[in-house]
Design a protein around this motif. Sequence first.
Motif, PDB file in Angstrom:
ATOM      1  N   MET A  29      -5.615  23.476   7.426  1.00  0.00           N
ATOM      2  CA  MET A  29      -6.875  23.408   6.700  1.00  0.00           C
ATOM      3  C   MET A  29      -7.812  22.362   7.293  1.00  0.00           C
ATOM      4  N   VAL A  30      -7.266  21.267   7.802  1.00  0.00           N
ATOM      5  CA  VAL A  30      -8.092  20.264   8.473  1.00  0.00           C
ATOM      6  C   VAL A  30      -8.748  20.874   9.705  1.00  0.00           C
ATOM      7  N   ALA A  31      -7.975  21.632  10.480  1.00  0.00           N
ATOM      8  CA  ALA A  31      -8.537  22.279  11.671  1.00  0.00           C
ATOM      9  C   ALA A  31      -9.658  23.236  11.284  1.00  0.00           C
ATOM     10  N   LEU A  32      -9.465  23.989  10.198  1.00  0.00           N
ATOM     11  CA  LEU A  32     -10.484  24.932   9.740  1.00  0.00           C
ATOM     12  C   LEU A  32     -11.744  24.191   9.284  1.00  0.00           C
ATOM     13  N   ARG A  33     -11.570  23.124   8.529  1.00  0.00           N
ATOM     14  CA  ARG A  33     -12.711  22.393   7.969  1.00  0.00           C
ATOM     15  C   ARG A  33     -13.486  21.616   9.035  1.00  0.00           C
ATOM     16  N   THR A  34     -12.828  21.230  10.125  1.00  0.00           N
ATOM     17  CA  THR A  34     -13.478  20.388  11.131  1.00  0.00           C
ATOM     18  C   THR A  34     -13.886  21.166  12.381  1.00  0.00           C
ATOM     19  N   GLY A  35     -13.725  22.491  12.347  1.00  0.00           N
ATOM     20  CA  GLY A  35     -14.156  23.302  13.481  1.00  0.00           C
ATOM     21  C   GLY A  35     -13.264  23.204  14.699  1.00  0.00           C
ATOM     22  N   GLN A  36     -12.007  22.805  14.512  1.00  0.00           N
ATOM     23  CA  GLN A  36     -11.067  22.719  15.628  1.00  0.00           C
ATOM     24  C   GLN A  36     -10.565  24.118  15.992  1.00  0.00           C
ATOM     25  N   PRO A  37     -10.084  24.302  17.232  1.00  0.00           N
ATOM     26  CA  PRO A  37      -9.501  25.599  17.602  1.00  0.00           C
ATOM     27  C   PRO A  37      -8.330  25.943  16.683  1.00  0.00           C
ATOM     28  N   LEU A  38      -8.308  27.165  16.182  1.00  0.00           N
ATOM     29  CA  LEU A  38      -7.246  27.578  15.276  1.00  0.00           C
ATOM     30  C   LEU A  38      -6.077  28.149  16.049  1.00  0.00           C
ATOM     31  N   ALA A  39      -4.887  27.991  15.488  1.00  0.00           N
ATOM     32  CA  ALA A  39      -3.665  28.492  16.114  1.00  0.00           C
ATOM     33  C   ALA A  39      -2.708  28.894  15.012  1.00  0.00           C
ATOM     34  N   ALA A  40      -1.558  29.457  15.396  1.00  0.00           N
ATOM     35  CA  ALA A  40      -0.539  29.802  14.411  1.00  0.00           C
ATOM     36  C   ALA A  40      -0.101  28.550  13.660  1.00  0.00           C
ATOM     37  N   GLN A  41       0.377  28.730  12.439  1.00  0.00           N
ATOM     38  CA  GLN A  41       0.794  27.593  11.623  1.00  0.00           C
ATOM     39  C   GLN A  41       1.991  26.893  12.261  1.00  0.00           C
ATOM     40  N   LEU A  42       1.905  25.581  12.347  1.00  0.00           N
ATOM     41  CA  LEU A  42       2.971  24.792  12.957  1.00  0.00           C
ATOM     42  C   LEU A  42       4.227  24.804  12.096  1.00  0.00           C
ATOM     43  N   LEU A  43       5.382  24.628  12.741  1.00  0.00           N
ATOM     44  CA  LEU A  43       6.601  24.332  12.006  1.00  0.00           C
ATOM     45  C   LEU A  43       6.534  22.884  11.523  1.00  0.00           C
TER      46      LEU A  43
ATOM     47  N   MET B 260       2.224  32.238 -14.761  1.00  0.00           N
ATOM     48  CA  MET B 260       1.951  31.981 -13.350  1.00  0.00           C
ATOM     49  C   MET B 260       1.915  33.268 -12.536  1.00  0.00           C
ATOM     50  N   SER B 261       1.085  33.234 -11.510  1.00  0.00           N
ATOM     51  CA  SER B 261       0.949  34.337 -10.563  1.00  0.00           C
ATOM     52  C   SER B 261       1.010  33.775  -9.152  1.00  0.00           C
ATOM     53  N   VAL B 262       0.911  34.661  -8.157  1.00  0.00           N
ATOM     54  CA  VAL B 262       1.073  34.254  -6.757  1.00  0.00           C
ATOM     55  C   VAL B 262      -0.082  34.769  -5.921  1.00  0.00           C
ATOM     56  N   LEU B 263      -0.603  33.905  -5.048  1.00  0.00           N
ATOM     57  CA  LEU B 263      -1.581  34.277  -4.023  1.00  0.00           C
ATOM     58  C   LEU B 263      -0.913  34.184  -2.663  1.00  0.00           C
ATOM     59  N   ASP B 264      -1.105  35.188  -1.819  1.00  0.00           N
ATOM     60  CA  ASP B 264      -0.452  35.224  -0.508  1.00  0.00           C
ATOM     61  C   ASP B 264      -1.473  35.560   0.573  1.00  0.00           C
ATOM     62  N   LEU B 265      -1.586  34.685   1.577  1.00  0.00           N
ATOM     63  CA  LEU B 265      -2.439  34.944   2.737  1.00  0.00           C
ATOM     64  C   LEU B 265      -1.655  35.516   3.912  1.00  0.00           C
ATOM     65  N   VAL B 266      -0.341  35.733   3.718  1.00  0.00           N
ATOM     66  CA  VAL B 266       0.559  36.203   4.785  1.00  0.00           C
ATOM     67  C   VAL B 266       0.417  35.295   6.010  1.00  0.00           C
ATOM     68  N   PRO B 267       0.811  34.021   5.874  1.00  0.00           N
ATOM     69  CA  PRO B 267       0.677  33.089   6.993  1.00  0.00           C
ATOM     70  C   PRO B 267       1.590  33.442   8.160  1.00  0.00           C
ATOM     71  N   VAL B 268       1.115  33.154   9.359  1.00  0.00           N
ATOM     72  CA  VAL B 268       1.873  33.422  10.590  1.00  0.00           C
ATOM     73  C   VAL B 268       2.192  32.090  11.255  1.00  0.00           C
ATOM     74  N   ARG B 269       3.477  31.788  11.408  1.00  0.00           N
ATOM     75  CA  ARG B 269       3.923  30.534  12.009  1.00  0.00           C
ATOM     76  C   ARG B 269       4.112  30.690  13.522  1.00  0.00           C
ATOM     77  N   THR B 270       4.332  29.566  14.197  1.00  0.00           N
ATOM     78  CA  THR B 270       4.530  29.589  15.648  1.00  0.00           C
ATOM     79  C   THR B 270       5.821  30.297  16.040  1.00  0.00           C
ATOM     80  N   ASP B 271       6.757  30.453  15.101  1.00  0.00           N
ATOM     81  CA  ASP B 271       8.012  31.142  15.414  1.00  0.00           C
ATOM     82  C   ASP B 271       7.989  32.600  14.959  1.00  0.00           C
ATOM     83  N   GLN B 272       6.821  33.124  14.591  1.00  0.00           N
ATOM     84  CA  GLN B 272       6.747  34.472  14.027  1.00  0.00           C
ATOM     85  C   GLN B 272       5.829  35.389  14.812  1.00  0.00           C
ATOM     86  N   ALA B 273       6.185  36.675  14.823  1.00  0.00           N
ATOM     87  CA  ALA B 273       5.249  37.745  15.148  1.00  0.00           C
ATOM     88  C   ALA B 273       4.673  38.251  13.832  1.00  0.00           C
TER      89      ALA B 273
END
Length: 349
Positions: free
Chosen positions: A255-269, A6-19
């Motif tokens: 991913m739903v927001a990305l696929r449906t063209g919704q406004p993107l924002a930081a990842q929710l908690l 196994m290996s790891v893929l990282d997109l460095v996600p940014v949550r609503t509680d993060q800088a």
Amino acid sequence: MTALTMSVLDLVPVRTDQATGDAVAASLSLARAADRLGYRRYWLAEHHNMPAVAATSPPVLIGLVASVTERIRVGSGGVMLPNHAPLVVAEQFALLEAAFPGRIDLGIGRAPGTDPVTSWALRHGAGGVSDEVVTRFPEYVDNVVAMMEPTGVGLALHGRSHVLKATPAARSVPEIWLLGSSDYSARLAAEKGLPYVFAHHFSGSGTTEALELYRSGFQASPALAEPRTFLTVNASVAPTAEEAERQALPQLLQMVALRTGQPLAAQLLVEEAEKLVADGLPAGHAELVEAMRRRWVIGDPASARAHLESLAASYDVDEVMVNPVGGAFAGGEPGAAPARERTLELLAS
């Protein structure tokens, strides 16, 4: 981790509680965990101008990750070559390989990894990712490979031949992979005798066809005698299936927001995502969440490991690259991603 590597893929996600700095700190902690747990590789993606993704510069992140780990291979998943001059990519990865010999992977993709406006800006305002850049992608791949070789590559300019080297005295070169989510890169990787990865974690369809095209058309090269590929998959693993489902919800909604063209924002908690669902999703979104959820690996350790092994057997690969997508709960440490680390720990145990 015996039969299945196994290996790891990282997109460095940014949550609503993060800088951004918190997101990078969480990824460095995740990388140290992957190194300690015996994962083979740690790859970092390239995405631009996205509120929930801080992985804008794979070479910078690779240097950071390699410097805090000891043995794991670190690479790009991937560098989007149309965004960059081939020489710049070759120089960056030649330096990384010189600093961390035998540990650097260069995964190359053809997609822009962003919106048209940002693509335009990445090319210094010179027309964005033009048709010519995409058309010449195979040539640019060859240039990157050749420039990193110790002998460099010859460039004819104004009637004279010049030698271009990515670094003055290379002793080794990174391992080079082609990445894609369509059959184009599968055919190109086969033609050039390069290892290939299909973005199963993002596309979820066409994987079988792309891998078959790659294997059936593969031509041996000095770098690779036979086809080599692996599978990428999104995963959320927790002590119970219910907890794993809860932790996967923020990324599913992203991913739903990305696929449906919704406004993107930081990842929710997790709690924010659950409230959004409780308030009611737009028409069709719940069905899309369910369709994606079925393709992801979500569950307790035993079921998740069995799912990964089944995927590896179905696609005939001996390595699986996991994108740990578990979200965070309110009140947690901003510079940490405990659910993502726990996914790696539970899969490796």
